[in-house]
Design an enzyme around this catalytic site. Structure first.
Site, PDB file in Angstrom:
ATOM      1  N   GLU A 103      -2.840  -6.144  -8.305  1.00 55.12           N
ATOM      2  CA  GLU A 103      -2.408  -5.445  -7.089  1.00 55.12           C
ATOM      3  C   GLU A 103      -2.992  -6.123  -5.862  1.00 55.12           C
ATOM      4  OE1 GLU A 103      -0.389  -3.814  -5.637  1.00 55.12           O
ATOM      5  OE2 GLU A 103      -0.214  -1.717  -6.184  1.00 55.12           O
ATOM      6  N   ASP A 107      -5.047   1.661  -1.917  1.00 56.15           N
ATOM      7  CA  ASP A 107      -5.290   2.470  -0.727  1.00 56.15           C
ATOM      8  C   ASP A 107      -5.605   3.901  -1.193  1.00 56.15           C
ATOM      9  OD1 ASP A 107      -5.183   3.554   1.836  1.00 56.15           O
ATOM     10  OD2 ASP A 107      -3.097   3.086   2.211  1.00 56.15           O
ATOM     11  N   LYS A 135      -9.528   0.057  -0.314  1.00 59.81           N
ATOM     12  CA  LYS A 135      -9.987   0.893   0.802  1.00 59.81           C
ATOM     13  C   LYS A 135     -10.663   2.119   0.185  1.00 59.81           C
ATOM     14  CE  LYS A 135      -6.148  -0.249   3.958  1.00 59.81           C
ATOM     15  NZ  LYS A 135      -4.906   0.278   4.591  1.00 59.81           N
ATOM     16  N   ILE A 157      -3.751  -3.406   7.491  1.00 55.34           N
ATOM     17  CA  ILE A 157      -3.878  -4.862   7.522  1.00 55.34           C
ATOM     18  C   ILE A 157      -2.576  -5.550   7.102  1.00 55.34           C
ATOM     19  CG2 ILE A 157      -6.381  -4.896   7.099  1.00 55.34           C
ATOM     20  CD1 ILE A 157      -5.490  -5.652   4.143  1.00 55.34           C
TER      21      ILE A 157
HETATM   22  P1  IMP Z   1      -1.542   3.452  -2.431  1.00 55.32           P
HETATM   23  O1  IMP Z   1      -0.547   4.029  -3.377  1.00 55.32           O
HETATM   24  O2  IMP Z   1      -1.832   4.388  -1.286  1.00 55.32           O
HETATM   25  O3  IMP Z   1      -2.830   3.019  -3.123  1.00 55.32           O
HETATM   26  O4  IMP Z   1      -0.881   2.213  -1.713  1.00 55.32           O
HETATM   27  C1  IMP Z   1      -0.727   1.017  -2.316  1.00 55.32           C
HETATM   28  C2  IMP Z   1       0.369   0.201  -1.668  1.00 55.32           C
HETATM   29  O5  IMP Z   1       0.554   0.500  -0.279  1.00 55.32           O
HETATM   30  C3  IMP Z   1      -0.004  -1.263  -1.726  1.00 55.32           C
HETATM   31  O6  IMP Z   1       0.489  -1.870  -2.891  1.00 55.32           O
HETATM   32  C4  IMP Z   1       0.613  -1.818  -0.465  1.00 55.32           C
HETATM   33  O7  IMP Z   1       1.927  -2.254  -0.740  1.00 55.32           O
HETATM   34  C5  IMP Z   1       0.653  -0.671   0.486  1.00 55.32           C
HETATM   35  N1  IMP Z   1      -0.461  -0.727   1.458  1.00 55.32           N
HETATM   36  C6  IMP Z   1      -1.590   0.024   1.463  1.00 55.32           C
HETATM   37  N2  IMP Z   1      -2.383  -0.273   2.493  1.00 55.32           N
HETATM   38  C7  IMP Z   1      -1.760  -1.257   3.170  1.00 55.32           C
HETATM   39  C8  IMP Z   1      -2.099  -2.011   4.365  1.00 55.32           C
HETATM   40  O8  IMP Z   1      -3.147  -1.843   5.020  1.00 55.32           O
HETATM   41  N3  IMP Z   1      -1.193  -2.954   4.752  1.00 55.32           N
HETATM   42  C9  IMP Z   1      -0.028  -3.182   4.071  1.00 55.32           C
HETATM   43  N4  IMP Z   1       0.322  -2.509   2.960  1.00 55.32           N
HETATM   44  C10 IMP Z   1      -0.537  -1.549   2.511  1.00 55.32           C
HETATM   45 MG    MG Z   2       1.959  -3.409  -3.055  1.00 57.02          MG
END
Ligand code: IMP
Ligand code: MG
Length: 180
Positions: A103, A107, A135, A157
């Protein structure tokens, strides 16, 4: 400080390409020691992870390893399931195998948790997660992350595969949003 404008937002240099490379190098060294002899199947989660996957996979030093590319497709399920994100593009039989999910960033952890659950239903030996970025302050799910590159603050980012509304993936360094 180097800046770049994408759509309506300003971003400033945050992590250099050199730093990313040295971190990926360390992750690969760990994997080279821990995964040799397991014939791991690396799974790159498109789109964001393609650069990280390339940087990492060329540093895996044993040939008995494979890489495949998958994607999460959103479609609207029925009324009870709402929006479902289905893992598509996996042609390999992963039963009994060591799978290493690659990955770009974790986030909230919702995406990786979802991917892990879908993969586990296919009876792999183990599902290990490697993420270039994390994060920690944004995490909402209790996910088991085996290999973590760099922990970053909870700011948006771009670069090194990560996009803002489609743009910025080609930036060689990582940039962080400028807060006004
Ligand atoms: P999560 O499901 O919230 O953990 O998000 C994961 C996905 O969100 C990642 O695979 C990214 O595609 C996108 N993502 C999360 N944070 C960022 C960021 O700061 N910039 C760009 N894409 C992000
Ligand atoms: Mg992604």
């Amino acid at each position: 400080m180097k800046r770049v404008k994408i759509h309506d937002k300003e971003f400033e240099l945050f992590i250099s390409h050199e730093k990313i490379q040295s971190v990926v190098e360390q992750m690969a060294e760990k994997m080279n020691a821990e995964l040799v002899g397991k014939n791991p199947l690396f799974l790159c989660i498109l789109n964001g992870s393609f650069m990280f996957a390339a940087e990492l996979f060329k540093r895996i030093n044993f040939v008995e390893s494979e890489i495949s590319f998958v994607k999460l497709a959103s479609y609207v399920g029925d009324q009870t399931t709402g929006t479902v994100k289905e893992l598509i593009g996996l042609n390999e039989d992963i039963e009994g195998r060591t799978v290493v999910v690659l990955e770009d960033i974790v986030d909230t952890g919702i995406t990786i948790d979802n991917i892990q659950q879908q993969l586990k239903r296919m009876n792999p030996k183990e599902v290990l997660v490697a993420t270039m970025l994390l994060k920690p302050d944004a995490l909402k799910k209790d996910v088991d992350l085996k290999y973590v590159g760099i922990e970053i603050p909870n700011d948006f980012i771009v670069g090194c595969g990560l996009d803002y509304d489609g743009h910025g993936r080609n930036l060689i360094d990582i940039y962080s949003i400028v807060k006004e």
